[in-house]
Design an enzyme around this catalytic site. Structure first.
Site, PDB file in Angstrom:
ATOM      1  N   LEU A 179      48.090  31.681  40.598  1.00  0.00           N
ATOM      2  CA  LEU A 179      49.477  31.804  40.149  1.00  0.00           C
ATOM      3  C   LEU A 179      49.803  33.176  39.574  1.00  0.00           C
ATOM      4  O   LEU A 179      50.838  33.344  38.934  1.00  0.00           O
ATOM      5  CB  LEU A 179      49.791  30.717  39.118  1.00  0.00           C
ATOM      6  CG  LEU A 179      49.866  29.301  39.680  1.00  0.00           C
ATOM      7  CD1 LEU A 179      50.120  28.290  38.564  1.00  0.00           C
ATOM      8  CD2 LEU A 179      50.952  29.186  40.734  1.00  0.00           C
TER       9      LEU A 179
ATOM     10  N   CYS B 281      44.231  31.308  32.700  1.00  0.00           N
ATOM     11  CA  CYS B 281      45.389  30.423  32.859  1.00  0.00           C
ATOM     12  C   CYS B 281      44.989  29.053  33.394  1.00  0.00           C
ATOM     13  O   CYS B 281      45.375  28.025  32.842  1.00  0.00           O
ATOM     14  CB  CYS B 281      46.414  31.063  33.780  1.00  0.00           C
ATOM     15  SG  CYS B 281      47.149  32.557  33.098  1.00  0.00           S
ATOM     16  N   HIS B 282      44.224  29.012  34.477  1.00  0.00           N
ATOM     17  CA  HIS B 282      43.879  27.725  35.083  1.00  0.00           C
ATOM     18  C   HIS B 282      42.397  27.618  35.414  1.00  0.00           C
ATOM     19  O   HIS B 282      41.986  26.704  36.117  1.00  0.00           O
ATOM     20  CB  HIS B 282      44.729  27.499  36.342  1.00  0.00           C
ATOM     21  CG  HIS B 282      46.195  27.461  36.039  1.00  0.00           C
ATOM     22  ND1 HIS B 282      47.016  28.551  36.239  1.00  0.00           N
ATOM     23  CD2 HIS B 282      46.970  26.500  35.498  1.00  0.00           C
ATOM     24  CE1 HIS B 282      48.248  28.242  35.848  1.00  0.00           C
ATOM     25  NE2 HIS B 282      48.245  27.009  35.398  1.00  0.00           N
ATOM     26  N   GLY B 283      41.590  28.551  34.969  1.00  0.00           N
ATOM     27  CA  GLY B 283      40.148  28.411  35.075  1.00  0.00           C
ATOM     28  C   GLY B 283      39.509  28.862  36.369  1.00  0.00           C
ATOM     29  O   GLY B 283      38.370  28.494  36.645  1.00  0.00           O
TER      30      GLY B 283
END
Length: 176
Positions: free
Chosen positions: A122, A140-142
């Protein structure tokens, strides 16, 4: 007795025609020049997209720096031999986005990795030297990338992109 014709000597009227034409030409050029000039890109736009040169000399082995090119963060990593060996031991077929380490670096400059520092999930900026593979970790999301910038875990669909760059000399690269 002969008389001089206008074809033999320029007359005052000829001078006025030439002078008027010259003034008209200068006036037309002065009018068109700003119109054409305003169509060129702004100097800041040219500078933002222009190639940048980066001196690699101050980057110690195992260290990386972040520079900006076209508004994007670019990571330049001076990888250790251990990091290179670990990146090359990975079976390419086991990777979510199969790509060999050799295809992500320039031949003869295996120690230098240059990648765009934007997570392919993203668009967050990953942190260098973090994560299970000592590469890049996106907080952010790993998503976890290895020392070659290849996706190893997490939701990111692809590897960190490699920007266009060339080695100007052994210690200097040009990005863009």
């Amino acid at each position: 007795m002969t008389t001089a014709s206008s074809a033999d000597h320029p007359t005052r009227r000829d001078f006025l025609y030439v002078a008027t034409g010259a003034v008209a030409a200068v006036g037309a050029a002065a009018t068109v020049w700003p119109l054409v000039s305003q169509m060129n890109p702004d100097a800041s736009t040219i500078a933002a997209g222009a190639p940048i040169e980066v001196d690699l000399t101050p980057i110690a082995e195992g260290q990386d720096i972040k520079v900006f090119w076209r508004g994007k963060p670019i990571y330049i990593s001076h990888r250790t031999k251990k990091q290179i060996e670990e990146a090359r031991k990975v079976p390419v077929a086991s990777l979510p986005d199969p790509q060999s380490d050799e295809s992500r670096v320039k031949a003869g400059h295996d120690q230098w990795l240059v990648v765009v520092g934007i997570c392919t999930h993203l668009g967050c900026i990953p942190i260098a030297h973090e994560g299970a593979y000592d590469g890049f970790f996106c907080p952010c999301h790993g998503s976890v990338y290895d020392t070659s910038g290849r996706i190893r875990q997490g939701p990111a669909p692809s590897n960190l992109p490699v920007p266009p760059y060339t080695f100007v000399s052994d210690t200097k690269i040009q990005i863009g």
